[in-house]
Scaffold this motif. Structure first.
Motif, PDB file in Angstrom:
ATOM      1  N   GLU A 110       0.833  -1.214   0.000  1.00  0.00           N
ATOM      2  CA  GLU A 110       0.000   0.000   0.000  1.00  0.00           C
ATOM      3  C   GLU A 110       0.862   1.256   0.000  1.00  0.00           C
ATOM      4  N   ARG A 111       1.908   1.235   0.793  1.00  0.00           N
ATOM      5  CA  ARG A 111       2.829   2.370   0.852  1.00  0.00           C
ATOM      6  C   ARG A 111       3.454   2.620  -0.510  1.00  0.00           C
ATOM      7  N   GLN A 112       3.918   1.562  -1.173  1.00  0.00           N
ATOM      8  CA  GLN A 112       4.540   1.702  -2.493  1.00  0.00           C
ATOM      9  C   GLN A 112       3.549   2.268  -3.509  1.00  0.00           C
ATOM     10  N   GLU A 113       2.307   1.787  -3.449  1.00  0.00           N
ATOM     11  CA  GLU A 113       1.282   2.285  -4.365  1.00  0.00           C
ATOM     12  C   GLU A 113       0.968   3.753  -4.088  1.00  0.00           C
ATOM     13  N   LEU A 114       0.881   4.115  -2.828  1.00  0.00           N
ATOM     14  CA  LEU A 114       0.570   5.488  -2.447  1.00  0.00           C
ATOM     15  C   LEU A 114       1.611   6.476  -2.968  1.00  0.00           C
ATOM     16  N   VAL A 115       2.877   6.110  -2.896  1.00  0.00           N
ATOM     17  CA  VAL A 115       3.934   7.009  -3.373  1.00  0.00           C
ATOM     18  C   VAL A 115       4.230   6.819  -4.861  1.00  0.00           C
ATOM     19  N   ARG A 116       3.389   5.997  -5.532  1.00  0.00           N
ATOM     20  CA  ARG A 116       3.480   5.763  -6.979  1.00  0.00           C
ATOM     21  C   ARG A 116       4.858   5.235  -7.380  1.00  0.00           C
ATOM     22  N   LYS A 117       5.354   4.300  -6.605  1.00  0.00           N
ATOM     23  CA  LYS A 117       6.694   3.741  -6.826  1.00  0.00           C
ATOM     24  C   LYS A 117       6.833   3.154  -8.225  1.00  0.00           C
ATOM     25  N   GLY A 118       5.825   2.437  -8.702  1.00  0.00           N
ATOM     26  CA  GLY A 118       5.893   1.831 -10.032  1.00  0.00           C
ATOM     27  C   GLY A 118       6.053   2.872 -11.129  1.00  0.00           C
ATOM     28  N   VAL A 119       5.368   3.997 -11.005  1.00  0.00           N
ATOM     29  CA  VAL A 119       5.480   5.075 -12.004  1.00  0.00           C
ATOM     30  C   VAL A 119       6.904   5.603 -12.034  1.00  0.00           C
ATOM     31  N   PHE A 120       7.487   5.837 -10.869  1.00  0.00           N
ATOM     32  CA  PHE A 120       8.837   6.376 -10.812  1.00  0.00           C
ATOM     33  C   PHE A 120       9.873   5.364 -11.278  1.00  0.00           C
ATOM     34  N   ASP A 121       9.645   4.095 -10.982  1.00  0.00           N
ATOM     35  CA  ASP A 121      10.547   3.056 -11.511  1.00  0.00           C
ATOM     36  C   ASP A 121      10.505   3.034 -13.037  1.00  0.00           C
ATOM     37  N   ARG A 122       9.295   3.150 -13.601  1.00  0.00           N
ATOM     38  CA  ARG A 122       9.155   3.170 -15.065  1.00  0.00           C
ATOM     39  C   ARG A 122       9.857   4.389 -15.660  1.00  0.00           C
ATOM     40  N   LEU A 123       9.666   5.549 -15.050  1.00  0.00           N
ATOM     41  CA  LEU A 123      10.327   6.764 -15.530  1.00  0.00           C
ATOM     42  C   LEU A 123      11.842   6.654 -15.435  1.00  0.00           C
ATOM     43  N   ASP A 124      12.302   6.062 -14.332  1.00  0.00           N
ATOM     44  CA  ASP A 124      13.743   5.862 -14.176  1.00  0.00           C
ATOM     45  C   ASP A 124      14.288   4.949 -15.267  1.00  0.00           C
ATOM     46  N   GLY A 125      13.521   3.922 -15.616  1.00  0.00           N
ATOM     47  CA  GLY A 125      13.928   3.026 -16.695  1.00  0.00           C
ATOM     48  C   GLY A 125      13.985   3.737 -18.034  1.00  0.00           C
ATOM     49  N   GLU A 126      13.046   4.646 -18.274  1.00  0.00           N
ATOM     50  CA  GLU A 126      13.008   5.355 -19.543  1.00  0.00           C
ATOM     51  C   GLU A 126      14.044   6.459 -19.634  1.00  0.00           C
ATOM     52  N   TYR A 127      14.257   7.192 -18.522  1.00  0.00           N
ATOM     53  CA  TYR A 127      15.090   8.384 -18.593  1.00  0.00           C
ATOM     54  C   TYR A 127      16.348   8.325 -17.741  1.00  0.00           C
ATOM     55  N   GLY A 128      16.458   7.284 -16.924  1.00  0.00           N
ATOM     56  CA  GLY A 128      17.611   7.187 -16.024  1.00  0.00           C
ATOM     57  C   GLY A 128      18.904   6.897 -16.784  1.00  0.00           C
ATOM     58  N   GLY A 129      19.983   7.215 -16.139  1.00  0.00           N
ATOM     59  CA  GLY A 129      21.290   7.033 -16.775  1.00  0.00           C
ATOM     60  C   GLY A 129      21.772   5.673 -16.557  1.00  0.00           C
TER      61      GLY A 129
END
Length: 129
Positions: A110-129
């Protein structure tokens, strides 16, 4: 208190005449004062409920029926969070441990979902170095 309410209503009328879309009369202390505010002012009204504060904490539907356009529950989330923290940390102090008891804490998922962890992981995969 009525003299103070009369002054507040007079000021609210002046703001409405000047073009206000809604007004807020602070800290009415009775249902009668709330009724006057909602019925005597010609635009939507805001009522601010602080649990344990001066304004009667009526049901939201009752405020709507009276004519209030918006009900704010100031500090409700904070007061709930304080109670939750007190309960969780009290259990930790008492028991020396605190598991994933859903009566005391949100689950890690629930905590991970609340902070939208999956969205940020996806963004990191797309734009991370």
């Amino acid at each position: 208190a009525i003299h103070g309410l009369d002054d507040a209503l007079e000021r609210a009328h002046a703001f409405i005449e000047a073009g206000a879309d809604l007004t807020f009369v602070e800290a009415p202390t009775s249902v009668d004062e709330l009724s006057r505010i909602a019925s005597e002012l010609a635009c939507p009204q805001v009522v601010n409920i602080v649990i344990g504060g001066k304004t009667p904490a009526l049901p939201a539907a009752q405020f709507g029926a009276m004519g209030f356009g918006m009900v704010l529950y100031a500090n409700a989330a904070l007061q709930g969070a304080v109670r939750g923290m007190t309960n969780a940390l009290g259990a930790l102090k008492r028991d020396g441990e605190l598991g994933e008891d859903p009566a005391l804490v949100a689950t890690f998922a629930e905590r991970q979902e609340l902070v939208r962890k999956g969205v940020f992981d996806r963004l990191d995969g797309e734009y991370g170095g």
